[in-house]
Scaffold this active site. Structure first.
Site, PDB file in Angstrom:
ATOM      1  N   GLU A 120       2.278 -10.286  -6.027  1.00 56.43           N
ATOM      2  CA  GLU A 120       2.479  -8.936  -6.536  1.00 56.43           C
ATOM      3  C   GLU A 120       3.268  -8.126  -5.507  1.00 56.43           C
ATOM      4  O   GLU A 120       2.874  -8.030  -4.346  1.00 56.43           O
ATOM      5  CB  GLU A 120       1.134  -8.267  -6.796  1.00 56.43           C
ATOM      6  CG  GLU A 120       1.240  -6.888  -7.398  1.00 56.43           C
ATOM      7  CD  GLU A 120      -0.123  -6.273  -7.675  1.00 56.43           C
ATOM      8  OE1 GLU A 120      -0.239  -5.483  -8.634  1.00 56.43           O
ATOM      9  OE2 GLU A 120      -1.082  -6.589  -6.942  1.00 56.43           O
TER      10      GLU A 120
ATOM     11  N   LYS B 241     -15.812   6.587  -2.422  1.00 53.72           N
ATOM     12  CA  LYS B 241     -15.018   6.397  -1.208  1.00 53.72           C
ATOM     13  C   LYS B 241     -13.551   6.323  -1.638  1.00 53.72           C
ATOM     14  O   LYS B 241     -13.082   5.287  -2.123  1.00 53.72           O
ATOM     15  CB  LYS B 241     -15.442   5.110  -0.492  1.00 53.72           C
ATOM     16  CG  LYS B 241     -14.834   4.952   0.912  1.00 53.72           C
ATOM     17  CD  LYS B 241     -13.467   4.339   0.870  1.00 53.72           C
ATOM     18  CE  LYS B 241     -12.858   4.274   2.266  1.00 53.72           C
ATOM     19  NZ  LYS B 241     -11.400   4.146   2.229  1.00 53.72           N
TER      20      LYS B 241
ATOM     21  N   CYS C 278      -0.954  -0.937 -11.157  1.00 49.68           N
ATOM     22  CA  CYS C 278      -1.541  -2.253 -11.368  1.00 49.68           C
ATOM     23  C   CYS C 278      -1.119  -2.856 -12.700  1.00 49.68           C
ATOM     24  O   CYS C 278      -1.144  -4.071 -12.873  1.00 49.68           O
ATOM     25  CB  CYS C 278      -3.057  -2.180 -11.270  1.00 49.68           C
ATOM     26  SG  CYS C 278      -3.809  -0.952 -12.360  1.00 49.68           S
TER      27      CYS C 278
ATOM     28  N   GLU D 261     -11.263  -4.123 -10.609  1.00 50.21           N
ATOM     29  CA  GLU D 261      -9.914  -4.231 -11.152  1.00 50.21           C
ATOM     30  C   GLU D 261      -8.992  -4.512  -9.982  1.00 50.21           C
ATOM     31  O   GLU D 261      -8.851  -3.686  -9.075  1.00 50.21           O
ATOM     32  CB  GLU D 261      -9.469  -2.971 -11.877  1.00 50.21           C
ATOM     33  CG  GLU D 261      -8.116  -3.199 -12.548  1.00 50.21           C
ATOM     34  CD  GLU D 261      -7.533  -1.969 -13.181  1.00 50.21           C
ATOM     35  OE1 GLU D 261      -6.561  -1.437 -12.609  1.00 50.21           O
ATOM     36  OE2 GLU D 261      -8.043  -1.539 -14.221  1.00 50.21           O
TER      37      GLU D 261
ATOM     38  N   GLY E 176      -8.482  -2.295  -6.354  1.00 54.82           N
ATOM     39  CA  GLY E 176      -7.649  -2.567  -5.193  1.00 54.82           C
ATOM     40  C   GLY E 176      -7.109  -3.981  -5.229  1.00 54.82           C
ATOM     41  O   GLY E 176      -6.973  -4.592  -6.305  1.00 54.82           O
ATOM     42  N   SER E 177      -6.838  -4.519  -4.079  1.00 60.52           N
ATOM     43  CA  SER E 177      -6.215  -5.840  -3.992  1.00 60.52           C
ATOM     44  C   SER E 177      -7.215  -6.946  -4.306  1.00 60.52           C
ATOM     45  O   SER E 177      -8.433  -6.783  -4.144  1.00 60.52           O
ATOM     46  CB  SER E 177      -5.645  -6.062  -2.585  1.00 60.52           C
ATOM     47  OG  SER E 177      -6.695  -6.231  -1.644  1.00 60.52           O
TER      48      SER E 177
ATOM     49  N   ASP F 285      -9.396   6.241  -1.020  1.00 65.60           N
ATOM     50  CA  ASP F 285      -8.535   5.691   0.034  1.00 65.60           C
ATOM     51  C   ASP F 285      -8.227   6.782   1.043  1.00 65.60           C
ATOM     52  O   ASP F 285      -8.029   7.944   0.687  1.00 65.60           O
ATOM     53  CB  ASP F 285      -7.245   5.147  -0.578  1.00 65.60           C
ATOM     54  CG  ASP F 285      -6.452   4.306   0.413  1.00 65.60           C
ATOM     55  OD1 ASP F 285      -5.755   4.908   1.263  1.00 65.60           O
ATOM     56  OD2 ASP F 285      -6.532   3.078   0.346  1.00 65.60           O
TER      57      ASP F 285
ATOM     58  N   ASN G  65      -2.978   4.641  -5.229  1.00 64.16           N
ATOM     59  CA  ASN G  65      -1.819   4.774  -6.120  1.00 64.16           C
ATOM     60  C   ASN G  65      -2.068   5.725  -7.293  1.00 64.16           C
ATOM     61  O   ASN G  65      -1.157   6.413  -7.741  1.00 64.16           O
ATOM     62  CB  ASN G  65      -1.375   3.396  -6.627  1.00 64.16           C
ATOM     63  CG  ASN G  65      -2.456   2.674  -7.399  1.00 64.16           C
ATOM     64  OD1 ASN G  65      -3.638   2.754  -7.072  1.00 64.16           O
ATOM     65  ND2 ASN G  65      -2.064   1.936  -8.421  1.00 64.16           N
TER      66      ASN G  65
END
Length: 539
Positions: free
Chosen positions: A396, A191, A298, A264, A242-243, A193, A168
């Site tokens: 979310e 790394k 986020c 985070e 990420g998630s 996405d 994002n």
């Protein structure tokens, strides 16, 4: 290779980015595998290039190169490391147009929201270039017997840092972890996405041009299920954005390897509008809080709690301001809100809205996909009367969807804001900043902004950023953001030799004397207690 692309053939429509340049960026990844992953532009769902689908062996080689480079980089002076980070920030600003195009091409976001990323990196570079030495210097600490002993803490880099960044904000959320790791003397393997690899590879080129030595910053591309575990198993520290679900897996694997990690993760961020807030200002702020980057942020607000006294007036202003937003995928500043990243994210947003509708929610504006604008575009959506068990109320959404609820008083607003497993960011709107700060202290989030959506908190790089609860572990930004990448060493010195009973002195006498000394020291005022006493006396 260069970011100067204007004269290259085969420019992609509307951008300064050429497929030649994207291919050259892909070539930066060292991979023996034959498998590749197509990268698609969300604005059109067209393939814009392909990247190597790295294997475990590819990751191992990248980490080995980073490890071989780390000692030399750590021996480089902090001042010299800072200069190269500062030079990199200048290059980011110089090549802002190409980076903005690359960000839009990969993410589908509007240009105005891409600008936030480029500016953020420039500010972050300036901060670490100016203040890294403060976080890296030795600390003098109090010894157990101040007249007889000393204690000093020294810091050294952990070694090789593995960074795993999301799609994002591929520029900001890569560099906000990479830069402090580098300036602290670590080397980094990133790394990105697989949806947004080209921005990371462009950063690698700019870091190289800024004077970062070979091996100090490596990029491995590929699928998270393969590259992520291979990276965590080989590095000395891992930072992940990420998630929450994936973050748990990252933390578990890092724990098994006995390495540190910072995470985070997700958020279900609240926004509170108090009864003394300026309605137009808070409505404008809510639009920014909820719909920046099509809600794929986020820090975005997804739950609004508005005082009864101004609820109707605020809701009208918020809906009106939201309806003025333009939805589009152009590479200029004409559009306010861009595309979602892909079909999976679009499906998630649609499912959340439809579930809320089925449970009795009212959609005041939005609530529709817009294939006429782009394959994954969705209208900014405001809902009321959302059932507390609806998916949109509990999970979310990570899209341009927000629920608004009236509350009778501040206490209820705070209670509703804290009724969540997440605690990343919150926003309080009020006509009294002192009152806002008092309310902010009661909200269980790592960052709370008063009369601002999120930028004043995120951009305060000298202050730590992170979450409570399911929103993550550790802090980025600030001296804390540097020191997570350091190992501390305590060097303690005795001026009188062994702290033990003297030869031929009865142990019972030694014990009695030590207990007496402990009682005296317990009653003596410390420097900090004297300072507190003087401060209280003055007030």
């Amino acid at each position: 290779m260069s970011l100067e692309t204007d004269s290259r053939p085969n420019n992609l429509a509307e951008t300064s980015i050429s497929d030649w340049w994207l291919s050259k960026l892909s070539d930066r990844v060292d991979s023996d595998g034959a498998e590749t992953i197509d990268v698609r532009a969300p604005a059109t769902d067209a393939v814009i290039g392909s990247i190597p689908d790295c294997t475990e062996a590819d990751v191992e080689r990248a980490v080995e190169r980073a490890r071989n480079a780390q000692s030399s980089w750590a021996e480089t002076s902090v001042d010299e490391r800072s200069k190269r980070i500062d030079r990199f920030g200048d290059l980011v600003l110089k090549h802002r147009a190409e980076l903005l195009d690359c960000l839009q091409l990969e993410t589908g976001k509007s240009r105005r929201h891409a600008v936030e990323e480029v500016l953020d990196v420039a500010f972050t570079c300036s901060y670490y270039a100016d203040h890294a030495a403060d976080a890296l210097g030795d600390d003098r600490r109090r010894g157990v017997f101040p007249a007889a002993t000393t204690a000093r803490v020294t810091y050294e880099p952990v070694g090789v840092v593995g960074a795993i960044s999301p799609w994002n904000y591929p520029l900001t959320l890569s560099l906000t972890d990479v830069l402090p790791a580098l300036v602290a003397g670590n080397t980094v393997v990133l790394k990105p996405d697989e949806k947004t690899p080209y921005t990371a590879l462009a950063l690698a080129e700019l870091l190289e041009r800024a004077g970062l030595p070979d091996g100090c910053f490596e990029v491995v591309t590929g699928r998270g299920a393969t590259v992520g575990p291979a990276l965590i198993d080989r590095v000395d520290y891992v930072s992940f954005t990420g998630s929450t679900e994936t973050g748990r897996a990252v933390a578990e694997r890092a724990g098994r390897n006995l390495i540190g990690c910072s995470l985070e993760l997700g958020g279900k961020n609240p926004l509170l509008v108090l009864d003394d807030a300026d309605v137009e200002t808070s409505a404008r702020g809510a639009v920014q809080a909820c719909f920046t980057n099509a809600g794929q942020l986020c820090l975005a607000a997804e739950r609004l709690y508005v005082a009864d006294a101004i609820y109707d007036e605020f809701l009208e202003a918020f809906v009106t301001a939201t309806r003025r937003l333009t939805l589009g995928t152009g590479f200029d500043f004409a559009d306010d809100v861009g595309s979602l990243i892909d079909g999976d994210q679009l499906e998630r947003v649609e499912t959340h809205v439809e579930d809320a509708r089925d449970r009795g929610a009212t959609v005041l504006t939005g609530g529709r996909r817009r294939p006429d604008v782009g394959p994954f575009c969705y209208e900014p959506t405001i809902m009321t009367d959302v059932d507390e068990d609806a998916t949109a109320a509990c999970e979310e959404t990570f899209g341009p969807v927000v629920s608004v609820e009236s509350v009778p008083d501040v206490a209820t607003a705070i209670e509703r804001a804290n009724d969540s497993d997440y605690g990343l960011n919150a926003s309080v709107w009020t006509g009294d900043r002192t009152r806002g700060a008092v309310v902010a202290r009661e909200i269980d989030c790592g960052t709370v902004c008063v009369n601002d959506a999120y930028i004043s908190g995120w951009a305060a790089v000298d202050a730590p950023m992170g979450g409570f609860g399911d929103s993550g572990l550790g802090r980025r930004h600030s001296p804390e953001g540097v020191r997570r990448y350091l190992e501390s060493r305590t060097i303690a010195t005795s001026r009188i030799g062994p702290l033990d009973a003297l030869p031929r002195l009865p142990v019972s006498w030694y014990a009695s004397g030590m207990f007496t000394l402990a009682r005296v020291m317990h009653r003596l005022p410390t420097v900090s207690s004297v300072k507190r006493w003087l401060r209280d006396a003055r007030s």
